[in-house]
Design an enzyme around this catalytic site. Structure first.
Site, PDB file in Angstrom:
ATOM      1  N   TYR A 108      15.517  10.596  26.282  1.00 42.92           N
ATOM      2  CA  TYR A 108      16.112  10.801  27.602  1.00 42.92           C
ATOM      3  C   TYR A 108      16.341  12.300  27.794  1.00 42.92           C
ATOM      4  O   TYR A 108      16.851  12.966  26.895  1.00 42.92           O
ATOM      5  CB  TYR A 108      17.452  10.059  27.697  1.00 42.92           C
ATOM      6  N   GLU A 196      15.683  13.936  36.219  1.00 40.35           N
ATOM      7  CA  GLU A 196      15.892  13.022  35.098  1.00 40.35           C
ATOM      8  C   GLU A 196      14.553  12.445  34.647  1.00 40.35           C
ATOM      9  O   GLU A 196      13.790  11.950  35.473  1.00 40.35           O
ATOM     10  CB  GLU A 196      16.826  11.888  35.514  1.00 40.35           C
TER      11      GLU A 196
END
Ligand code: GDP
Ligand code: MN
Length: 384
Positions: A108, A196
């Site tokens: 992530y 993101e």
């Protein structure tokens, strides 16, 4: 403004973030068939909607060949995707067609502003692919952060430290540092409020690829990025908010049933709190700004009432330079020209409040003395 995955990936690629081979966006079965052929047969089709959790909801399918791709696309286009983030469902109109990648590991990575430190923060975790909120809750130690002073920029030592804290495999750190820098460059140069990548995937052949991407751009900076502003997808916008935007009215939909209007953003925010404290749920935020022209009041009120959840309206007006009687007259003129079937409570304070309240007496509009009284009154009048 939220970008779609395909737009986010294009922007990331411009700044050097590696992405899977892409055949672009398709809107029908024939397009999916052609895309599969272009990519050599196998293709992953990904619904382009502004919600996460598409994978679990059936919004990501892998086709084995061109015919299969056509068949899957026919199933996916037009479907209503229900995810935990969008339980009401979003209609799928476009699919991103990409090379399916064989994912060995999922990381992530994101960049967001951090208001408390007034810096940007780069976030990295080896636990990617899942909901980052859940990771933050269950494994807070698995999330590493680096604060970046926007005036100084991102330093290499910060990237090294971040990779160390996130316990990234040594063999991948050079690649990761390059990719994270490109991620930050995308964020900084696009005036993004979020970049993101989840998952940032390591493929079985050792490539580091952004296999999913979400970017939001600061609306107030869009004038500096006309090429991004053109990417706005009207079908993804709230129709009332879009209408307000076109009319230059400051409106935000909030989902409750009490319409709220006031003069001044701070006053409206306080009114939302007052409604909530009185046990009601605000339907919206709307700042009518200074002045009291009945035309502005009428347009604003029409906008609020176009939300079919609205069961009552609360005006909270503080008379300063704009006098209370002017506002009361504006509201009366506006409501007379409209067919209104819900109760309206008006709280007037400040300059000429008493004159304003006198004008409202004997009409269908209920005047109130204080903000708390007004909130309690409209909550009582709209109780189901
Ligand atoms: P989201 O569910 O909306 O966040 O969509 P993602 O693009 O993040 O995909 C969700 C999950 O689907 C990923 O974590 C992967 O496990 C899987 N996935 C997505 N694209 C591919 C792909 O090209 N190949 C493989 N093997 N899995 C994929
Ligand atoms: Mn994802």
């Amino acid at each position: 403004m939220k970008l779609h995955e395909y737009q986010s990936k294009a922007l990331l690629a411009q700044h050097g973030v590696p992405i899977p081979a892409s055949a672009g966006v398709v809107m029908d079965a024939a397009g999916a068939r052609a895309a599969a052929a272009k990519l050599g047969g196998k293709v992953v089709l990904k619904a382009q909607v502004h919600t996460g959790g598409r994978g679990k909801a059936g919004g990501i399918r892998v086709a084995q060949d061109a015919e299969h791709a056509a068949q899957l696309a026919a199933e996916m286009i037009g479907m209503v995707l229900r995810t935990h983030q969008a339980p009401e469902g979003v209609r799928v109109e476009r699919l991103l067609a990409e090379e399916p990648v064989d994912i060995a590991q999922e990381y992530y990575a994101s960049v967001v502003p951090d208001r408390s430190s007034q810096r940007s923060v780069l976030i990295l975790s080896a636990m990617g692919g899942m909901d980052i909120e859940a990771v933050a809750e269950e494994h807070p130690e698995a999330i590493a952060r680096a604060q970046v002073d926007p005036a100084i920029g991102l330093r290499d030592y910060q990237l090294r430290q971040l990779c160390h804290e996130a316990a990234m495999p040594l063999a991948q750190r050079a690649d990761l540092m390059r990719t994270l820098r490109a991620l930050y460059e995308t964020y900084a140069s696009s005036d993004a409020t979020m970049v993101e990548v989840n998952p940032l995937a390591v493929t079985s052949d050792g490539r580091l690829l952004a296999t999913d991407a979400k970017i939001s751009i600061d609306d107030n900076a869009l004038y500096r990025h006309p090429e991004l502003a053109e990417w706005t997808d009207a079908s993804e916008e709230d129709p009332i908010e879009a209408e307000a935007h076109r009319k230059g009215i400051q409106y935000v939909r909030l989902g409750g049933h009490i319409g709220v209007l006031g003069n001044g953003a701070g006053l409206v925010m306080a009114t939302l709190d007052a409604v909530a404290r009185a046990g009601g749920k605000p339907a919206n935020f709307l700042d009518i700004g200074g002045g009291a022209r009945s035309e502005v009041v009428r347009e604003s009120l029409a906008l609020v009432l176009s939300d079919t959840n609205v069961r009552g309206v609360l005006f909270n007006i503080y008379g300063g330079i704009t006098r209370g009687d002017e506002v009361a007259r504006g509201i009366l003129e506006a409501t007379r020209s409209m067919d209104i079937r819900v109760p309206i409570v008006v709280r007037l304070a400040g300059t000429n409040a008493a004159e304003g309240a006198a004008l409202l007496r004997g009409t269908s509009i209920t005047p109130a003395l204080t903000m708390a009284d007004a909130a309690a009154e409209i909550v009582r009048r709209t109780a189901a």
